[in-house]
Structure formats: C-alpha cells, structure tokens
Design a protein around this motif. Structure first.
Motif, PDB file in Angstrom:
ATOM      1  N   ASN A 108      32.119 -19.728 -19.270  1.00  0.00           N
ATOM      2  CA  ASN A 108      32.877 -21.215 -19.182  1.00  0.00           C
ATOM      3  C   ASN A 108      32.394 -21.720 -19.062  1.00  0.00           C
ATOM      4  O   ASN A 108      32.798 -22.843 -19.200  1.00  0.00           O
ATOM      5  N   GLN A 109      31.177 -22.055 -19.620  1.00  0.00           N
ATOM      6  CA  GLN A 109      30.503 -23.268 -19.629  1.00  0.00           C
ATOM      7  C   GLN A 109      30.390 -23.680 -21.477  1.00  0.00           C
ATOM      8  O   GLN A 109      29.595 -22.519 -22.141  1.00  0.00           O
ATOM      9  N   VAL A 169      25.250 -29.304 -19.942  1.00  0.00           N
ATOM     10  CA  VAL A 169      26.859 -28.296 -20.304  1.00  0.00           C
ATOM     11  C   VAL A 169      27.466 -29.960 -20.401  1.00  0.00           C
ATOM     12  O   VAL A 169      27.964 -31.001 -19.625  1.00  0.00           O
ATOM     13  N   THR A 191      31.970 -27.434 -17.594  1.00  0.00           N
ATOM     14  CA  THR A 191      32.549 -25.632 -17.661  1.00  0.00           C
ATOM     15  C   THR A 191      34.655 -25.226 -17.696  1.00  0.00           C
ATOM     16  O   THR A 191      35.133 -26.524 -16.852  1.00  0.00           O
TER      17      THR A 191
END
Length: 349
Positions: A50-51, A69, A72
């Motif tokens: 989900n990142q 990142v 998320t």
C-alpha cells in the motif's frame, strides 16, 4: 536474494549482452512510471503493497536517490497497469494514485523544500474510478491535466478529466469528456494525455459498433473544452472483450502528435488523420515518448521488454520484464520496467 548479489548478477548480465546498461531502481516494487521535468531530471514513482515510493535522478538517469515513501494508501490500486502516475513542472512534482474503491488522490512535492503535501482529492464524486486507470501530464506554468475512466451518472465507463493551475493543490470540477453512444468505453484500457501549450491531447480505447479502436480527443483551451473524438488509423479491431491495453500519445514536434498502440497482436504508430504504420508483430502494454531525435516506443512480448528508438526501427530487447514506461529527455529517453528481481531503468539513445 541479497541486494549485493542481485546487483552483481545484473552487472554481469550487462557485460555479456548487447542491451543498454541498466540501473537497479529497487530490489522490490511494482509498476514503475517515469517522467522528466524542465530541469532535465528523471523522476520515478512505483508501489509496494500500500506504499507509494518516489525516487529521482539529477544526472539524466545515471544514478538515483534512495527511494522515499510518499504515502501509505489503504487498498492502493497496483495491478495490471493500474498504478500511481507522475508528472513534473518547473515548480512541483505531482503524483496521482487510486484506491480500489475508485477514488483519485494527488500528492504535490514542492521542489524548493522537497516536501510532499498530504493527499488531495481529485475525483469530486466518491468511488467513480473503479477501473483504476488515470493519466496525468504537465502543461505550461504550473498546470496539470488528469484523465481517467469514470462510472459517474450511469455506471458506464466514460472519459472524465480535470485540471489544476496551482501544481495539483486544487482541481477543477470533473468534466465528462466523452461517453460512447453504445454504452461504456473500453473499461480496462488506460487513457493517455499529452500537453503542448494550450493544446491537450487525450487518447482512449473506445467501444463503438463492436470495435475497440483508439480515439483522440483534442482541446485548444487548456482542457476546458474538447472536440469530438477522432478514430486513429484506418483498420479496426472487432473484439468482444477488453484487451487491457491503452497505448500512448506524445508531442513529436510543434503541432505534430504521435500515438502508439496495439491492435490484435501488432504494434502500430499513427498520426491523426494518417494511416497507421506497423512497427512490430506481437506484444502488448505499449508506451511512447518523443523528442527532436524521434520516437521511443517500448512494449512487452514473450516475457521481455522491447524498444524501438530513433534511427533504429528494428526492435531491440532490453531484457526480461513487463509493464515498461518511457519518458523523453532532450537527446535520449529513460525506460523503466518491472522484473521478478526488482525494478530496472535504462537510457535509450
């Protein structure tokens, strides 16, 4: 596999092959997308779980920063070409991503501070982009245009777009640009968008009279209004189903639009109003970029990524992999793709 071992294997593979040198972007990741910006930097977005990850190169693709990142996003759409998208202006980098419920979100990176905004809603109705396809391009100033497949109104996929004039921080009301009179457009094929000045060009795969052909929408006022769609090429693809392959569009030179797409098991390029030209037999997941040198066309076939570059019309294998994307620099282009052992990038001359 340890990172050092994987890097060594890739290095020796390069020495023993005729393919261009490759760079390992990430040992793990899926569906990378690449863009270039006015500073001639290369920027890449990809996903893992989900990142949403971001990395860039300030030396035209020779080296890349450690990936960071961005967010998320629960139920990030990351399968079968459904992936985050990226575009870049002089001032900002913009990433668009969808969740599986069908909502589109924007993330804006200020190039002076290097900071990302929190997620911003682009779709102005909930759960309407359930097919997971969106494309975005940067225009003049800090303008961006986004286009996607959308179910609003009648639960049938149609072409919907929106623009931002402040780098992606705020978005216009969503506009329905086209609805097939036969029902939905081809739902599982991604649209593409390119911008030249106030001209916005969108390609999408239509579903019309039993055919699944690529059509072009054109705006001359920054995407506020579009004309009627124009079918590309002379031939047609009679198909009771979705090929899941949308192709690409690029500005080859001022006023000259080039498109690349698949029909049946062949790859074609075409300009609006002219016959298509076959460039390869076999393949899918076509992507396209263009600069003053010519056109860069990439696709996947037989478990490999292939490329055609200016002055070299014979396809060349870049190695094993799938889901390639390409972006042009002034005298070259950068291609990124997915393999079982990580994400790779190479520079095409």
């Amino acid at each position: 596999m340890p990172y050092q071992l994987l890097t060594s294997l890739i290095y020796w593979f390069i020495l023993l092959s005729d393919t261009p040198p490759v760079t390992l972007l990430a040992a793990k990741g899926y569906h990378p997308v690449v863009c270039t910006n006015p500073q001639q930097a290369v920027e890449v977005v990809y996903g893992l779980g989900n990142q949403i990850y971001y990395t860039y190169s300030s030396d035209q693709g020779r080296t890349y920063t450690p990936a960071e990142v961005v967010d998320t996003l629960t139920d990030l759409f990351l399968v079968a070409q459904r992936r985050p998208q990226i575009a870049s202006s002089q001032q900002t980098t913009l990433i668009l991503a969808l969740n599986k419920a069908g909502n589109i979100f924007a993330y804006v990176r200020d190039k002076q501070t290097g900071q990302w905004t929190k997620r911003i809603s682009v779709s102005d109705q909930p759960d309407v982009a359930k097919e997971g396809f969106v494309s975005v391009a940067a225009g003049p100033g800090n303008m961006f245009y986004a286009v996607w497949n959308d179910l609003r109104g009648n639960a049938k996929n149609k072409v919907v777009g929106a623009w931002s004039v402040d780098g992606g921080k705020t978005w216009s009301a969503n506009q329905v640009l086209y609805q097939s009179p036969d029902g939905p457009i081809c739902p599982c094929c991604s649209p593409s968008v390119a911008i030249e000045g106030k001209h916005v060009y969108i390609t999408f795969r239509n579903a019309l009279a039993g055919s699944r052909d690529i059509h072009l929408l054109t705006s001359s006022d920054g995407g506020q209004h579009f004309g009627q769609p124009q079918k590309l090429g002379i031939g047609t693809w009679k198909l009771e189903g979705c090929p899941m392959d949308g192709g690409g569009v690029a500005v080859a030179s001022p006023g000259q639009i080039i498109t690349a797409w698949r029909r049946e098991n062949r790859i074609y390029v075409a300009e609006p109003g002219k016959p298509e030209r076959e460039v390869a037999q076999g393949g899918k997941n076509v992507a396209l970029a263009s600069n003053a040198s010519g056109n860069y066309i990439v696709w996947q076939a037989d478990g490999k990524v292939w490329a055609i570059t200016p002055g070299h019309p014979v396809p060349v294998s870049l190695g094993s992999g799938a889901f390639p994307r390409v972006a042009a620099l002034p005298h070259s282009a950068v291609c990124v793709w997915e393999t079982e052992n990580g994400l790779l990038a190479t520079t095409l001359k």
